[in-house]
Design a protein around this motif. Sequence first.
Motif, mmCIF file in Angstrom:
data_model
loop_
_atom_site.group_PDB
_atom_site.id
_atom_site.type_symbol
_atom_site.label_atom_id
_atom_site.label_comp_id
_atom_site.label_asym_id
_atom_site.label_seq_id
_atom_site.Cartn_x
_atom_site.Cartn_y
_atom_site.Cartn_z
ATOM 1 N N LEU A 280 -73.678 34.145 -17.293
ATOM 2 C CA LEU A 280 -72.292 33.727 -17.055
ATOM 3 C C LEU A 280 -71.467 34.092 -18.278
ATOM 4 O O LEU A 280 -71.792 33.657 -19.397
ATOM 5 C CB LEU A 280 -72.244 32.221 -16.815
ATOM 6 C CG LEU A 280 -70.862 31.572 -16.778
ATOM 7 C CD1 LEU A 280 -70.048 32.100 -15.599
ATOM 8 C CD2 LEU A 280 -70.995 30.047 -16.705
ATOM 9 N N ARG B 239 -75.287 46.582 -6.952
ATOM 10 C CA ARG B 239 -74.893 45.179 -6.984
ATOM 11 C C ARG B 239 -74.505 44.730 -5.578
ATOM 12 O O ARG B 239 -74.076 45.528 -4.757
ATOM 13 C CB ARG B 239 -73.749 44.939 -7.958
ATOM 14 C CG ARG B 239 -72.423 45.575 -7.566
ATOM 15 C CD ARG B 239 -71.396 45.365 -8.671
ATOM 16 N NE ARG B 239 -70.097 45.941 -8.334
ATOM 17 C CZ ARG B 239 -69.076 46.009 -9.171
ATOM 18 N NH1 ARG B 239 -69.197 45.534 -10.421
ATOM 19 N NH2 ARG B 239 -67.925 46.546 -8.786
ATOM 20 N N ALA C 145 -72.340 41.503 -3.974
ATOM 21 C CA ALA C 145 -71.543 40.289 -4.088
ATOM 22 C C ALA C 145 -71.679 39.477 -2.801
ATOM 23 O O ALA C 145 -71.996 40.036 -1.749
ATOM 24 C CB ALA C 145 -70.088 40.647 -4.344
ATOM 25 N N PRO D 129 -63.780 39.258 -12.889
ATOM 26 C CA PRO D 129 -64.363 38.367 -11.874
ATOM 27 C C PRO D 129 -64.952 39.130 -10.691
ATOM 28 O O PRO D 129 -65.967 38.703 -10.128
ATOM 29 C CB PRO D 129 -63.176 37.498 -11.454
ATOM 30 C CG PRO D 129 -62.310 37.454 -12.680
ATOM 31 C CD PRO D 129 -62.447 38.825 -13.297
ATOM 32 N N THR E 60 -68.691 40.011 -10.389
ATOM 33 C CA THR E 60 -69.673 38.986 -10.062
ATOM 34 C C THR E 60 -70.534 39.428 -8.889
ATOM 35 O O THR E 60 -70.017 39.788 -7.825
ATOM 36 C CB THR E 60 -68.966 37.664 -9.715
ATOM 37 O OG1 THR E 60 -68.290 37.177 -10.882
ATOM 38 C CG2 THR E 60 -69.966 36.622 -9.236
ATOM 39 N N GLN F 195 -78.541 37.809 -11.743
ATOM 40 C CA GLN F 195 -77.214 37.319 -11.374
ATOM 41 C C GLN F 195 -76.235 37.516 -12.520
ATOM 42 O O GLN F 195 -76.505 37.124 -13.663
ATOM 43 C CB GLN F 195 -77.283 35.833 -11.013
ATOM 44 C CG GLN F 195 -75.940 35.195 -10.718
ATOM 45 C CD GLN F 195 -75.342 35.664 -9.413
ATOM 46 O OE1 GLN F 195 -76.005 35.652 -8.372
ATOM 47 N NE2 GLN F 195 -74.066 36.062 -9.431
ATOM 48 N N THR G 289 -72.295 36.530 -13.373
ATOM 49 C CA THR G 289 -71.152 35.733 -12.946
ATOM 50 C C THR G 289 -70.069 35.813 -14.008
ATOM 51 O O THR G 289 -70.316 35.532 -15.181
ATOM 52 C CB THR G 289 -71.538 34.267 -12.727
ATOM 53 O OG1 THR G 289 -72.601 34.194 -11.766
ATOM 54 C CG2 THR G 289 -70.345 33.466 -12.215
ATOM 55 N N SER H 136 -66.551 34.366 -14.957
ATOM 56 C CA SER H 136 -65.654 33.255 -14.638
ATOM 57 C C SER H 136 -65.199 32.581 -15.923
ATOM 58 O O SER H 136 -65.945 32.512 -16.902
ATOM 59 C CB SER H 136 -66.382 32.234 -13.751
ATOM 60 O OG SER H 136 -65.561 31.105 -13.529
#
Length: 122
Positions: free
Chosen positions: A11, A37, A39, A87, A90, A117, A119, A121
């Motif tokens: 993250l 990837r 999403a 963003p 992600t 993963q 992310t 944000s």
Amino acid sequence: QLQLVESGGGLVQPGGSLRLSCAASGFTLDYSIGWFRQAPGKEREGVSCISSSDGRTYYADSVKGRFTISRDNAKNTVYLQMNSLKPEDTAIYYCAIALCGRTVVARPVGSWGQGTQVTISS
């Protein structure tokens, strides 16, 4: 057992950086390797690829100038350096043996790993 193992996700805030690793286990990574990837709610897409024959690299327009793919043959690993993250980056990121190309950045060949993963944000 022959497999590719992804790592390095996490993250981070928008504008941040991550470096993903794709390590080969059980075989020598002398293949073209693509990063993909997926999403939530979207199809898996190829974002980058590095050719085994000449080291040429390929990028999707959405990541061009921000992501850099590289390989370290001594470590049997391919990396994806991701800068200026947004963003919309992600997703779960996967690596796979792939066919690289200009029109379709990467076509996967073979099986998928677990992915890592990412992310983005605040």
